[in-house]
Design an enzyme around this catalytic site. Sequence first.
Site, mmCIF file in Angstrom:
data_model
loop_
_atom_site.group_PDB
_atom_site.id
_atom_site.type_symbol
_atom_site.label_atom_id
_atom_site.label_comp_id
_atom_site.label_asym_id
_atom_site.label_seq_id
_atom_site.Cartn_x
_atom_site.Cartn_y
_atom_site.Cartn_z
ATOM 1 N N CYS A 30 -13.459 38.596 -12.253
ATOM 2 C CA CYS A 30 -13.944 39.235 -13.632
ATOM 3 C C CYS A 30 -13.354 38.809 -14.839
ATOM 4 O O CYS A 30 -12.178 39.131 -14.786
ATOM 5 C CB CYS A 30 -14.109 40.700 -13.263
ATOM 6 S SG CYS A 30 -14.171 41.787 -14.739
ATOM 7 N N CYS A 33 -11.725 41.584 -16.861
ATOM 8 C CA CYS A 33 -10.696 42.152 -16.209
ATOM 9 C C CYS A 33 -9.393 41.138 -16.576
ATOM 10 O O CYS A 33 -8.244 41.821 -16.794
ATOM 11 C CB CYS A 33 -10.840 42.140 -14.829
ATOM 12 S SG CYS A 33 -12.255 43.439 -14.160
#
Length: 127
Positions: A30, A33
């Site tokens: 991600c 993230c």
Amino acid sequence: MATVEINKDKFKDIVGKQGIVLLDWWATWCGPCRFFAPIYEQVSNKHPDITFGKIDTEAEQELSGAFDIRSIPTLMVFRDGILLFEQAGALPAAALEELISKVQALDMEDVRRQVEAQRAQAEPSKA
């Protein structure tokens, strides 16, 4: 305090304890993230009295499913075992600090009364 990895075996003990617990739901693939991770770590170092947990949604799919995590990163904030905040998306450091300040300032007795009132209202009336 550095962030701590949380799995389903540790989850209830960590989230259910007294005090503030932040959870970052994330995955290695991600991009947002990866952007949020150093911010989260930096803020965690400024607040040694707060638990900053990280939950890898790939490794903890059962836990992620139980909390219906559909977007990552997702940030959750608990205080004294009560979920107070949940939001998908990376926050800038200033917004994360502001959120922490607001959670610290809460009157938890008032929060508990509100939670109890909501539970009572949600229960079917007993006639």
